[in-house]
Design an enzyme around this catalytic site. Structure first.
Site, PDB file in Angstrom:
ATOM      1  N   LYS A  40       0.783  -1.234   0.000  1.00 16.25           N
ATOM      2  CA  LYS A  40       0.000   0.000   0.000  1.00 16.25           C
ATOM      3  C   LYS A  40       0.823   1.298   0.000  1.00 16.25           C
ATOM      4  O   LYS A  40       0.290   2.364  -0.321  1.00 16.25           O
ATOM      5  CB  LYS A  40      -0.928   0.024   1.233  1.00 16.25           C
ATOM      6  CG  LYS A  40      -2.084  -0.954   1.128  1.00 16.25           C
ATOM      7  CD  LYS A  40      -3.148  -0.460   0.162  1.00 16.25           C
ATOM      8  CE  LYS A  40      -4.031  -1.559  -0.350  1.00 16.25           C
ATOM      9  NZ  LYS A  40      -3.788  -1.955  -1.735  1.00 16.25           N
ATOM     10  N   TYR A  83      -7.124  -4.932  -1.205  1.00 13.44           N
ATOM     11  CA  TYR A  83      -5.863  -5.174  -1.917  1.00 13.44           C
ATOM     12  C   TYR A  83      -5.837  -4.435  -3.260  1.00 13.44           C
ATOM     13  O   TYR A  83      -4.820  -3.836  -3.624  1.00 13.44           O
ATOM     14  CB  TYR A  83      -5.651  -6.679  -2.126  1.00 13.44           C
ATOM     15  CG  TYR A  83      -4.248  -7.028  -2.571  1.00 13.44           C
ATOM     16  CD1 TYR A  83      -3.230  -7.211  -1.642  1.00 13.44           C
ATOM     17  CD2 TYR A  83      -3.939  -7.148  -3.925  1.00 13.44           C
ATOM     18  CE1 TYR A  83      -1.937  -7.510  -2.050  1.00 13.44           C
ATOM     19  CE2 TYR A  83      -2.646  -7.446  -4.342  1.00 13.44           C
ATOM     20  CZ  TYR A  83      -1.652  -7.628  -3.396  1.00 13.44           C
ATOM     21  OH  TYR A  83      -0.370  -7.919  -3.802  1.00 13.44           O
TER      22      TYR A  83
END
Ligand code: FAD
Ligand code: DHB
Length: 389
Positions: A296, A384
């Site tokens: 991320k 995700y």
């Protein structure tokens, strides 16, 4: 020098912001303490969310990304010897793209050079001033001479160890932090990946990740003690430990070779709030850090830049400050979602000996739920591939 926006840092956040502002006709300079070669030599993230790919398109720098990036519709989890595929596309209709941060940086640097954007590399002693008023200034030293930049705004895109966040009075900043008791030892090697898709591994000996940069270049990581020194890990020891954490099919396909790069990254969750102080706006790692497990960090830098570019463009087009005023709150909402997800995925997949058999049983129950409930799988998948901007 007088510019509209002074951008500190030539990482993905600073470069992407520079490109979006350039396309909007906003005059900016990028000040970077390192050389261009040094910035390009740093091996970091590799997985781009669809929203980030779309931003690269909007920035006009997605040509090579589309030609060379690998679109992944899913990834696998190998948990205690059992494999489960997360069908990202089937669960969300979205995909991720494997394309190294180094390549993102190179594409953005080349676009900036051909647009004639102002950049100063190897700028020493960068310091930011008067951002609580209407005429901020940035000072730096280059080739033995002092320079000053007058600007309307300063964009603090200078990473976790930069100068912008520490320049804010401590009383104006609230920090939240979790430091994990282990690191990731990463190796980059010119060998074909063990699998078409990424494999996240939870093993009794610790976490491992099989990733890649291309069909001929692999990126592998293993969880290691925080005290380990990278020099103490030979390539042979790394490959041996990685192999022990895989299953038979992956072990059989593992091709080893000399490391092109080897490094240890500590794992940390960190958020500084707010992200705006008058005319200083922080973006990317300058304001927050996530453990790499959920891929991320780079993607959050891009979403911050999305909000920041919108806010600055609105300001220069109409004089309005609505988006500037909303900047910090908008970013932080998405930042905290990614912080939560990265923390959760780190907890699910790593070895935490201090949590004992109870901790491992909870991880097993979580994995069982993830693989037997479409709702649980969808929750992982939509985080995700990236929450919408
Ligand atoms: P950065 O990329 O850190 O860029 C900041 C820039 O500012 C740098 O070029 C720096 O030299 C410059 N700078 C710093 N101080 C000053 C100063 N005083 N004056 C001028 N310039 C300055 N994320 C993942 O998703 N997956 C990963 O596998 C992964 N691996 C990582 C490995 C490491 C070792 C690190 C540090 C990070 C990793 N990340 C990973 C996170 C991801 O790479 C970052 O989130 C991303 O680089 C953030 O971009 P940024 O532009 O905000 O900051
Ligand atoms: C990579 C890094 C990550 O942290 C991740 O979750 C996936 C891939 C990488 O470097 O390829």
């Amino acid at each position: 020098m007088r510019v509209q926006v002074a951008i500190i840092g030539s990482g993905p956040a600073g470069l992407l912001l520079g490109q979006l502002l350039h396309l909007a006709g906003i005059d900016a300079v990028i000040l970077e303490q390192r050389s261009q070669e040094y910035v390009l030599g740093r091996i970091r993230a590799g997985v781009l969310e669809q929203c980030m790919v779309e931003m690269m398109e909007r920035a006009g720098v997605a040509q090579r990304l589309h030609a060379e990036g690998l679109v992944h519709h899913g990834f696998e989890i190998l948990f205690g010897g059992e494999r489960h595929r997360m069908d990202l596309h089937g669960l969300t209709g979205k995909d991720v793209t494997v394309y190294g941060q180094t390549e993102v940086t190179l594409d953005l640097m080349q676009a900036r050079a051909s647009a004639g954007g102002k950049s100063v590399y190897e700028a020493d002693n960068v310091s930011v001033h008067d951002f609580d008023g209407t005429k901020p200034r940035v000072r730096y030293r280059k080739d033995g001479r002092e320079h000053e930049v007058e600007c309307d705004f300063i964009a603090g895109c200078d990473g976790f160890h930069g100068v912008c966040r520490p320049s804010v009075p401590a009383s104006a900043l609230t920090e939240h932090e979790r430091v994990y008791p282990f690191g990731w030892l990463g190796v980059l090697a010119d060998v074909p990946p063990v699998s078409e898709e990424l494999i996240y591994v939870s093993h009794d000996r610790g976490f491992a990740l099989c990733s890649m940069r291309s069909r001929t270049r692999s990126r592998y990581y293993i969880q290691c003690p925080l005290e380990d020194k990278v020099e103490a890990w030979s390539d042979a020891q790394f490959w041996e430990e990685l192999a022990r954490r895989l299953d038979d099919p992956a072990r059989a396909r593992l091709v080893t070779g000399p490391s092109l790069e080897k490094s240890i990254a500590p794992l940390r969750s960190y958020v500084a709030e707010p992200m705006r102080f008058g005319r200083l706006l922080l973006a990317g790692d300058a304001a927050h850090i996530v453990p790499p497990t959920g891929a991320k960090g780079l993607n959050l830098a891009a979403s911050d830049v999305h909000y920041l570019s919108q806010a600055l463009i609105e300001h220069y087009r109409s004089g309005a400050s609505r988006e500037l005023d909303a900047y910090s709150g908008r970013c932080l909402r998405r930042v905290w979602q990614a912080v939560r997800f990265s923390w959760w995925m780190t907890n699910l997949l790593h070895l935490f000996p201090e949590n004992g058999s109870f901790g491992r049983k909870i991880q097993c129950a979580e994995f069982d739920y993830l693989t037997s409930s479409r709702a649980a799988g969808t929750s992982l998948a939509e985080n995700y591939v990236g929450l919408p901007y």
